[in-house]
Design an enzyme around this catalytic site. Structure first.
Site, PDB file in Angstrom:
ATOM      1  N   HIS A 156      -1.194   7.642 -28.256  1.00 28.47           N
ATOM      2  CA  HIS A 156      -2.439   7.682 -27.484  1.00 28.47           C
ATOM      3  C   HIS A 156      -2.774   9.138 -27.097  1.00 28.47           C
ATOM      4  O   HIS A 156      -3.868   9.637 -27.369  1.00 28.47           O
ATOM      5  CB  HIS A 156      -2.292   6.825 -26.222  1.00 28.47           C
ATOM      6  CG  HIS A 156      -3.524   6.772 -25.363  1.00 28.47           C
ATOM      7  ND1 HIS A 156      -4.434   5.745 -25.432  1.00 28.47           N
ATOM      8  CD2 HIS A 156      -4.014   7.629 -24.427  1.00 28.47           C
ATOM      9  CE1 HIS A 156      -5.422   5.976 -24.575  1.00 28.47           C
ATOM     10  NE2 HIS A 156      -5.192   7.115 -23.947  1.00 28.47           N
ATOM     11  N   GLU A 157      -1.806   9.817 -26.506  1.00 29.97           N
ATOM     12  CA  GLU A 157      -2.051  11.208 -26.081  1.00 29.97           C
ATOM     13  C   GLU A 157      -2.271  12.118 -27.283  1.00 29.97           C
ATOM     14  O   GLU A 157      -3.055  13.060 -27.222  1.00 29.97           O
ATOM     15  CB  GLU A 157      -0.902  11.716 -25.200  1.00 29.97           C
ATOM     16  CG  GLU A 157      -0.688  10.918 -23.901  1.00 29.97           C
ATOM     17  CD  GLU A 157      -1.951  10.716 -23.060  1.00 29.97           C
ATOM     18  OE1 GLU A 157      -2.826  11.603 -23.058  1.00 29.97           O
ATOM     19  OE2 GLU A 157      -2.065   9.643 -22.406  1.00 29.97           O
TER      20      GLU A 157
ATOM     21  N   GLU B  12     -11.760   8.877 -25.246  1.00 30.24           N
ATOM     22  CA  GLU B  12     -10.922   7.684 -25.290  1.00 30.24           C
ATOM     23  C   GLU B  12     -10.961   7.037 -26.682  1.00 30.24           C
ATOM     24  O   GLU B  12      -9.981   6.447 -27.119  1.00 30.24           O
ATOM     25  CB  GLU B  12     -11.390   6.717 -24.195  1.00 30.24           C
ATOM     26  CG  GLU B  12     -10.357   5.711 -23.749  1.00 30.24           C
ATOM     27  CD  GLU B  12      -9.062   6.297 -23.215  1.00 30.24           C
ATOM     28  OE1 GLU B  12      -9.038   7.492 -22.808  1.00 30.24           O
ATOM     29  OE2 GLU B  12      -8.053   5.582 -23.233  1.00 30.24           O
TER      30      GLU B  12
ATOM     31  N   HIS C 230      -5.893  12.144 -28.101  1.00 28.88           N
ATOM     32  CA  HIS C 230      -6.631  13.047 -27.204  1.00 28.88           C
ATOM     33  C   HIS C 230      -6.408  14.507 -27.617  1.00 28.88           C
ATOM     34  O   HIS C 230      -7.319  15.323 -27.637  1.00 28.88           O
ATOM     35  CB  HIS C 230      -6.152  12.881 -25.759  1.00 28.88           C
ATOM     36  CG  HIS C 230      -6.671  11.647 -25.069  1.00 28.88           C
ATOM     37  ND1 HIS C 230      -8.005  11.367 -24.968  1.00 28.88           N
ATOM     38  CD2 HIS C 230      -6.018  10.633 -24.414  1.00 28.88           C
ATOM     39  CE1 HIS C 230      -8.167  10.224 -24.283  1.00 28.88           C
ATOM     40  NE2 HIS C 230      -6.981   9.757 -23.939  1.00 28.88           N
TER      41      HIS C 230
HETATM   42 ZN    ZN Z   1      -6.644   8.025 -22.703  1.00 31.74          ZN
END
Ligand code: ZN
Length: 501
Positions: free
Chosen positions: A261-262, A291, A265
């Site tokens: 997830h990170e 996101e 980003h």
């Molecule tokens: Zn996030």
């Protein structure tokens, strides 16, 4: 004119450098800082943020911007000036004594929230939330609004959008997700997920996550991964994008999903820095677009069948002689994508997650609009949980006290999580057209073409377009939750053994 533009770019670059310096302190605060340094660090961060604010509002910009306002500017320079002007105007709308009062109120509300959550006692938090709400409504008035004060708060995250557009976008999503959840609950497919029980050594989880980071293309010479309680990504400069993950030995896949997830980003930040370092245009199109990048990698890639076809053998190598030995690919894939209504948003699966967000969105509108009072919040929360997820929290700690956001005045933020899923689904439909053998590539652990696609179509655009316009430019389509619903309905019909509708 060239001179005025150069001066502006110089000053914006410096503002960005000041922000990066604060980010170094913030990163350290959440990773390696010893506990006794907390008070000093708070002061240091406040000092830098004051310097940043004063520089941003420096009257010298007034003359500069006036000179540039009517000028014929080349390339992206008009967008650059407009973006800087918007950010500056937004900061200027709030009087400085209001900003101080707000910061003080939020600090106290945060402490009250922590205590209330720990003691499971909403009454400790309620009077603080009242104050935060009243100041937040005031902030909305300072920013200005026409239809609903909440719209003014949304602008920090999804500029140009309104609560009405979100209501329209979420209406079908709400209804069809509840219907999908009903079909999943009624499924008779039985699977044994007991192989997930037990203890999974943190260092091996770490090594596995690092392997995946390397494979996908995280640049360890322009960033690093560390451990923290709450995972985050932070930009310390265009060539230093750091991520953190959380390691829990009772949860095999928690660290990996945080890591990926990170990573999503971080790849976005890195990509923007390649095109627009130290520039107001080198920012995400919106919070939801940011996101979308994390959810695309975490869920659409990292929870896909081809991904686990490639990585289950690798995972087994990292955890030899465990219950993983006896698990097959299909069971593992079903376990990764298990749907189960639960009280806590951050632990929710991808189907119920959006219902958690819609609940918060509807409650925020009512709180900010004044149609729901703070004392009625717990009941309203529980009633909506029952309506949307079919479960009622046993107490407020598992209900309206679970999230930190509102104590800091963070209204208008939650919808970005679901917008991220909506954007990611629209992007994925286009990606599958543009890269027909995408899933063969994923299965071969090749991610370069996907990353290039994202750099070209999303990252390099930075903030030149607002999110819905960027989506339209890439896909030729208007914003819609249809692609997300199509994907969810077909994926979970397959996993839970019912016919897709
Ligand atoms: Zn996030």
């Amino acid at each position: 004119m060239a001179n005025a533009m150069e001066t502006l770019k110089e000053a914006c670059g410096e503002l960005s450098d000041i922000g990066s310096a604060a980010a170094v302190l913030a990163w350290d605060q959440q990773t390696y800082m010893p506990p006794k340094a907390a008070e000093d660090r708070g002061r240091q961060l406040a000092a830098i943020s004051t310097i940043h604010h004063e520089r941003l509002l420096d009257p010298k910009f007034d003359a500069l911007l006036a000179e540039l306002s009517g000028a014929a500017l080349a390339g992206d320079d008009r967008l650059y000036v407009d973006e800087f002007q918007w950010v500056r105007e937004r900061a200027r709308r709030l009087p400085s004594d209001f900003v101080r009062e707000n910061a003080m109120t939020q600090a106290l509300a945060f402490a009250a929230w922590e205590e209330a959550k720990k003691k499971n006692d909403f009454s400790i938090y309620a009077p603080h939330l009242e104050k935060v709400l009243s100041l937040t409504r005031k902030a909305a008035d300072f920013y200005g609004w026409t239809d609903h004060p909440w719209d003014a708060l949304l602008q920090d995250h999804e500029r140009g959008m309104s609560h009405k557009e979100l209501q329209a976008l979420f209406a079908g999503l709400r209804q069809r997700t509840v219907a999908l959840l009903d079909r999943i609950k009624a499924s008779t497919v039985q699977r044994d997920f007991s192989f997930l029980d037990g203890t999974w050594p943190a260092d091996r989880q770490w090594d596995f996550g690092m392997q995946v980071l390397k494979d996908i293309g995280y640049d360890f010479e322009a960033g690093r991964q560390d451990r923290s309680t709450h995972p985050f990504t932070i930009n310390l400069g265009s060539r230093d994008i750091r991520i953190t993950t959380r390691l829990r030995e009772d949860k095999l896949l928690d660290a990996l999903s945080s890591t990926v997830h990170e990573l999503g980003h971080a790849l976005y930040e890195y990509g923007m820095g390649l095109t627009d370092p130290r520039s107001p245009l080198g920012q995400a199109a919106s919070t939801g677009m940011h996101e979308s990048q994390s959810r695309l990698w975490e869920i659409r890639i990292g929870q896909s069948r081809p991904f686990w076809r490639a990585y289950l053998p690798e995972l087994k190598r990292h955890f030899p002689n465990t219950a993983l030995d006896r698990v097959d690919e299909e069971t593992f894939y079903a376990a990764v994508n298990r749907v189960q209504p639960s009280f806590i948003r951050v632990e929710a699966d991808e189907v119920t997650y959006n219902l958690h967000i819609i609940l918060r969105f509807e409650i925020e509108l009512a709180l900010i609009g004044g149609t729901l009072s703070v004392k009625d919040l717990p009941d309203a929360w529980n009633a909506k949980m029952q309506e949307l997820l079919g479960i009622t929290p046993p107490d407020d700690a598992h209900g309206c006290l679970q999230d930190v956001h509102w104590s800091g005045g963070g209204f208008g933020y939650f919808p970005s999580y679901t917008l991220g899923n909506v954007f990611a689904a629209m992007l994925m439909e286009q990606i599958e057209k543009d890269i027909p053998d995408l899933w063969q590539q994923v299965e071969a652990r090749k991610f370069g073409q996907l990353l290039d696609w994202l750099r070209t179509h999303v990252h390099s655009k930075g903030r030149r377009l607002r999110a819905p316009q960027l989506i339209r430019q890439i896909t030729g389509k208007e914003l819609s939750s249809e692609p997300l619903l199509r994907y969810l309905e077909s994926k979970y019909a397959d996993i839970y053994g019912f016919a897709a509708q």
